[in-house]
Design a protein around this motif. Structure first.
Motif, PDB file in Angstrom:
ATOM      1  N   GLU A 222       1.844  -2.499   7.314  1.00 19.20           N
ATOM      2  CA  GLU A 222       2.805  -3.570   7.052  1.00 19.20           C
ATOM      3  C   GLU A 222       2.591  -4.639   6.026  1.00 19.20           C
ATOM      4  O   GLU A 222       3.218  -4.995   5.291  1.00 19.20           O
ATOM      5  N   THR A 223       1.230  -5.028   6.097  1.00 20.58           N
ATOM      6  CA  THR A 223       0.623  -5.998   5.266  1.00 20.58           C
ATOM      7  C   THR A 223       0.618  -5.252   3.677  1.00 20.58           C
ATOM      8  O   THR A 223       0.851  -5.999   3.020  1.00 20.58           O
ATOM      9  N   TYR A 224       0.610  -4.172   3.792  1.00 19.05           N
ATOM     10  CA  TYR A 224       0.343  -3.478   2.299  1.00 19.05           C
ATOM     11  C   TYR A 224       1.806  -3.570   1.825  1.00 19.05           C
ATOM     12  O   TYR A 224       2.163  -3.712   0.561  1.00 19.05           O
ATOM     13  N   VAL A 225       2.852  -3.247   2.780  1.00 19.88           N
ATOM     14  CA  VAL A 225       4.102  -3.148   2.505  1.00 19.88           C
ATOM     15  C   VAL A 225       4.686  -4.323   1.636  1.00 19.88           C
ATOM     16  O   VAL A 225       5.219  -4.784   0.727  1.00 19.88           O
ATOM     17  N   ALA A 226       4.184  -5.698   2.413  1.00 15.25           N
ATOM     18  CA  ALA A 226       4.695  -7.041   2.140  1.00 15.25           C
ATOM     19  C   ALA A 226       4.154  -7.435   0.821  1.00 15.25           C
ATOM     20  O   ALA A 226       4.698  -7.957  -0.135  1.00 15.25           O
ATOM     21  N   ALA A 227       2.655  -6.976   0.558  1.00 21.34           N
ATOM     22  CA  ALA A 227       2.194  -7.391  -0.817  1.00 21.34           C
ATOM     23  C   ALA A 227       2.745  -6.490  -1.764  1.00 21.34           C
ATOM     24  O   ALA A 227       3.039  -6.947  -2.765  1.00 21.34           O
ATOM     25  N   ALA A 228       3.083  -5.135  -1.758  1.00 23.76           N
ATOM     26  CA  ALA A 228       3.754  -4.425  -2.866  1.00 23.76           C
ATOM     27  C   ALA A 228       5.193  -5.131  -3.007  1.00 23.76           C
ATOM     28  O   ALA A 228       5.600  -5.108  -4.029  1.00 23.76           O
TER      29      ALA A 228
ATOM     30  N   SER B 202      -6.150  -4.265   0.931  1.00 28.61           N
ATOM     31  CA  SER B 202      -5.624  -3.471   2.003  1.00 28.61           C
ATOM     32  C   SER B 202      -6.102  -2.194   1.984  1.00 28.61           C
ATOM     33  O   SER B 202      -6.298  -1.461   0.732  1.00 28.61           O
ATOM     34  N   PRO B 203      -6.595  -1.494   2.973  1.00 24.33           N
ATOM     35  CA  PRO B 203      -7.216  -0.446   2.868  1.00 24.33           C
ATOM     36  C   PRO B 203      -6.141   0.814   2.839  1.00 24.33           C
ATOM     37  O   PRO B 203      -6.453   1.966   2.621  1.00 24.33           O
ATOM     38  N   GLU B 204      -4.865   0.361   2.734  1.00 27.37           N
ATOM     39  CA  GLU B 204      -3.509   1.198   2.648  1.00 27.37           C
ATOM     40  C   GLU B 204      -3.400   1.634   1.141  1.00 27.37           C
ATOM     41  O   GLU B 204      -2.678   2.550   0.879  1.00 27.37           O
ATOM     42  N   LEU B 205      -4.074   0.736   0.184  1.00 27.64           N
ATOM     43  CA  LEU B 205      -3.913   1.207  -1.310  1.00 27.64           C
ATOM     44  C   LEU B 205      -4.217   2.385  -1.525  1.00 27.64           C
ATOM     45  O   LEU B 205      -5.404   2.885  -1.416  1.00 27.64           O
ATOM     46  N   PRO B 206      -3.555   3.533  -1.935  1.00 25.10           N
ATOM     47  CA  PRO B 206      -3.903   4.753  -2.413  1.00 25.10           C
ATOM     48  C   PRO B 206      -5.033   4.723  -3.369  1.00 25.10           C
ATOM     49  O   PRO B 206      -5.089   3.994  -4.448  1.00 25.10           O
ATOM     50  N   LYS B 207      -6.146   5.435  -3.219  1.00 27.67           N
ATOM     51  CA  LYS B 207      -7.196   5.592  -4.028  1.00 27.67           C
ATOM     52  C   LYS B 207      -6.893   5.937  -5.404  1.00 27.67           C
ATOM     53  O   LYS B 207      -7.331   5.481  -6.474  1.00 27.67           O
ATOM     54  N   ALA B 208      -5.732   6.884  -5.615  1.00 24.98           N
ATOM     55  CA  ALA B 208      -5.557   7.183  -7.006  1.00 24.98           C
ATOM     56  C   ALA B 208      -4.928   6.144  -7.846  1.00 24.98           C
ATOM     57  O   ALA B 208      -4.972   6.333  -8.992  1.00 24.98           O
ATOM     58  N   GLU B 209      -4.561   5.253  -7.171  1.00 24.52           N
ATOM     59  CA  GLU B 209      -3.776   4.009  -7.821  1.00 24.52           C
ATOM     60  C   GLU B 209      -4.534   2.931  -8.257  1.00 24.52           C
ATOM     61  O   GLU B 209      -4.528   2.240  -9.042  1.00 24.52           O
ATOM     62  N   ALA B 210      -5.770   3.032  -7.646  1.00 25.71           N
ATOM     63  CA  ALA B 210      -6.464   1.765  -7.659  1.00 25.71           C
ATOM     64  C   ALA B 210      -7.230   1.494  -9.097  1.00 25.71           C
ATOM     65  O   ALA B 210      -7.163   0.346  -9.754  1.00 25.71           O
ATOM     66  N   PRO B 211      -7.733   2.452  -9.749  1.00 23.17           N
ATOM     67  CA  PRO B 211      -8.172   2.463 -11.150  1.00 23.17           C
ATOM     68  C   PRO B 211      -7.356   1.920 -12.059  1.00 23.17           C
ATOM     69  O   PRO B 211      -7.668   0.934 -13.026  1.00 23.17           O
ATOM     70  N   ARG B 212      -6.052   2.306 -12.239  1.00 21.87           N
ATOM     71  CA  ARG B 212      -5.135   1.721 -13.129  1.00 21.87           C
ATOM     72  C   ARG B 212      -4.448   0.446 -12.487  1.00 21.87           C
ATOM     73  O   ARG B 212      -4.215  -0.573 -13.313  1.00 21.87           O
ATOM     74  N   LEU B 213      -4.553   0.159 -11.535  1.00 22.35           N
ATOM     75  CA  LEU B 213      -4.199  -1.242 -11.051  1.00 22.35           C
ATOM     76  C   LEU B 213      -5.166  -2.185 -11.216  1.00 22.35           C
ATOM     77  O   LEU B 213      -4.758  -3.488 -11.361  1.00 22.35           O
ATOM     78  N   ARG B 214      -6.420  -2.007 -11.015  1.00 17.30           N
ATOM     79  CA  ARG B 214      -7.628  -2.696 -11.692  1.00 17.30           C
ATOM     80  C   ARG B 214      -7.354  -3.039 -13.147  1.00 17.30           C
ATOM     81  O   ARG B 214      -7.592  -4.347 -13.430  1.00 17.30           O
TER      82      ARG B 214
END
Length: 406
Positions: free
Chosen positions: A66-72, A97-109
Motif C-alpha cells: 500500500e505504501t508503494y501504491v501511494a508513492a506511485a 519500498s521493497p515492492e519496487l520491481p527490480k526490473a524498473e529500478a535501473p531506469r528509474l534511477r
C-alpha cells in the motif's frame, strides 16, 4: 518525464483483488485502501489534479505494498502537475519500498538523476547515474545527461568526450542524432578550437537540414574562426552564394573584398552587382561603391590577359601558371576551362595538390559532373582544403538528392 511503474500503472487499482498471487509473497491491500486508491486513480485518469491530490493525500497505507501504491500515485500526480521537485521526492519514496520491481529500478534511477539535474542538484544527479550504471542501466541518454551536468558545472573539457561518446553511440545505433546534440557538440568543438570537428559536425547537420539559412549559419560561423587561408575562405563564400545563402550587406561586402584582395576583380564586380540586385547593397554605400569603381577597369584588364596566361601555362615547366589560370577561370564562372587548367596543373606538379584537387572538384561540380567532382574532392587531404572539399561534397550530395526527387 512520465515513467510507467510496472503492473501498478497498467492495471487499475480497482481491478486488483485483495490478494494477488505473484512470484514471491502475496500482495495484500485492504478493502478500504483499495477503494480509496481506486477513487484517486479515477481522478488521475480524468486529470483532475486537485481532486486527485486530496484523495491521494488521504490515503492511509498499512502495508509495504500500500505504501508503494501511494508513492506511485504521488509520482503520477507530480508528473501531471509537471512538478519536478515532487516527482523526485516521490521517486525517493519508491526507492525505499521493497515492492519496487527490480526490473524498473535501473531506469528509474536514471530518471531520478534527470530530475535532480533539472532542479540543480548535480551531485545527486551524478550519484543516481552511478547507481543506475551499477544496476545495468547505461543508456545513451545517461551519457548525454553526464555531459549536460559537466556543462552546467562549466566544465567543457569534461563534457566534450562524454558528448562525443553519446554521438558515436547514437550513430552506431542507426538512430538519427538529435540536432540539439550536434549543436552542443559544435559549441564545444568551437571552444576547443578543433575546427576540423566543427566543420565535420556542421556537414553532418547540413546533411539533415539544408535551408539557405542553415548553410549561411554553418559557413559564416566556420569562416569566422577557422583561420583559413584566404583562397580557402573564398571557396566557402562561393559555396554560400551557390546556396542562395547571401543574406546581408556584410555577406556581399566581405565576399567582394576578399575576391578583390586575391586579384579576382571581375568576380568582385559581379558580387557587388548581385548584392545591389538583391537589395542588400545600395549605390550610396561608400565601401562597396568605391570598391566597384576600383575593380571595374581592372576586371576588363583581367579578362583581356587570359589568352597570354593560357600560352604561358601551356609552355611552363611546372603547374603554377596553369593553377593561376584555372583560378581566374573559376572566378569568372568559366568552369569547363578551369577544369582543363587544374588538370594541367596537377600533371605538371609543383603546386598545392590539396588546393588544386579541391578547386578541380568545385569546377567539376559547377560543370555538372558530380561523380568526377566527388572523386577530385576526396583527394584534397590538406586540413584547410579537406574542410572546403567536405562542404562542397555535402552540396553535391544535395544536388544529387534533388535530381533523384525530380
Amino acid at each position: 518525464m512520465a515513467v510507467a511503474l510496472g503492473a501498478l500503472v497498467a492495471t487499475p487499482v480497482s481491478a486488483k483483488k485483495k490478494k494477488i498471487v505473484v512470484a514471491g509473497p502475496p500482495i495484500t491491500m485492504s478493502d478500504g485502501f483499495r477503494a480509496s486508491a481506486a477513487s484517486a486513480e479515477t481522478a488521475l485518469k480524468a486529470r483532475d489534479t486537485a481532486t486527485a491530490a486530496a484523495r491521494i493525500g488521504a490515503l492511509s497505507p498499512t502495508s509495504e505494498f500500500e505504501t508503494y501504491v501511494a508513492a506511485a500515485m504521488r509520482y503520477q500526480l507530480a508528473v501531471q502537475r509537471r512538478d519536478v521537485q515532487a516527482q523526485r521526492i516521490a521517486l525517493t519514496d519508491l526507492f525505499k519500498s521493497p515492492e519496487l520491481p527490480k526490473a524498473e529500478a535501473p531506469r528509474l534511477r536514471y530518471v531520478a538523476g534527470y530530475l535532480s539535474f533539472l532542479v540543480g542538484n548535480y551531485d545527486d544527479a551524478t550519484a543516481q547515474l552511478d547507481y543506475a550504471k551499477t544496476l545495468g542501466y547505461d543508456g545513451i541518454d545517461a551519457t548525454m545527461l553526464r555531459a549536460d551536468i559537466a556543462l552546467r558545472r562549466n566544465k567543457p573539457k569534461e563534457a566534450r568526450p562524454l558528448l562525443r561518446e553519446a554521438l558515436a553511440r547514437q550513430r552506431a545505433s542507426g538512430e538519427e542524432v538529435p540536432l540539439a546534440w550536434i549543436d552542443r557538440a559544435i559549441s564545444l568543438a568551437y571552444q576547443a578550437q578543433d575546427f576540423n570537428e566543427v566543420g565535420a559536425l556542421y556537414r553532418e547537420r547540413l546533411a539533415r537540414t539544408a535551408t539557405p539559412q542553415d548553410w549561411r549559419s554553418a559557413l559564416t560561423n566556420y569562416l569566422s574562426a577557422a583561420g583559413l587561408e584566404a583562397q580557402a575562405q573564398l571557396d566557402l563564400y562561393r559555396l554560400q552564394a551557390a546556396n542562395g545563402a547571401m543574406a546581408s550587406e556584410r555577406d556581399y561586402q566581405a565576399y567582394a573584398q576578399l575576391a578583390e584582395k586575391n586579384g579576382f576583380y571581375a568576380e568582385a564586380k559581379a558580387i557587388i552587382e548581385a548584392g545591389r540586385k538583391a537589395g542588400k547593397l545600395t549605390a550610396n554605400q561608400a565601401a562597396t561603391s568605391q570598391l566597384l569603381k576600383s575593380v571595374t577597369p581592372k576586371a576588363t584588364k583581367e579578362i583581356a590577359a587570359l589568352p597570354a596566361m593560357a600560352k604561358k601555362a601551356a609552355s611552363a615547366s611546372t603547374g603554377k601558371d596553369a593553377l593561376a589560370l584555372g583560378d581566374n577561370y573559376m572566378s569568372l564562372a568559366q568552369f569547363p576551362q578551369a577544369v582543363e587548367q587544374y588538370r594541367l596543373a596537377l600533371s605538371k606538379g609543383s603546386v598545392d595538390a590539396g588546393r588544386v584537387n579541391a578547386r578541380l572538384g568545385i569546377a567539376l561540380a559547377r560543370s555538372g559532373d558530380y561523380a568526377g567532382a566527388q572523386a577530385a574532392l576526396a583527394q584534397a587531404s590538406d586540413s584547410d582544403w579537406a574542410n572546403v572539399a567536405g562542404f562542397w561534397s555535402t552540396w553535391i550530395d544535395q544536388q544529387n538528392q534533388k535530381a533523384s526527387a525530380a
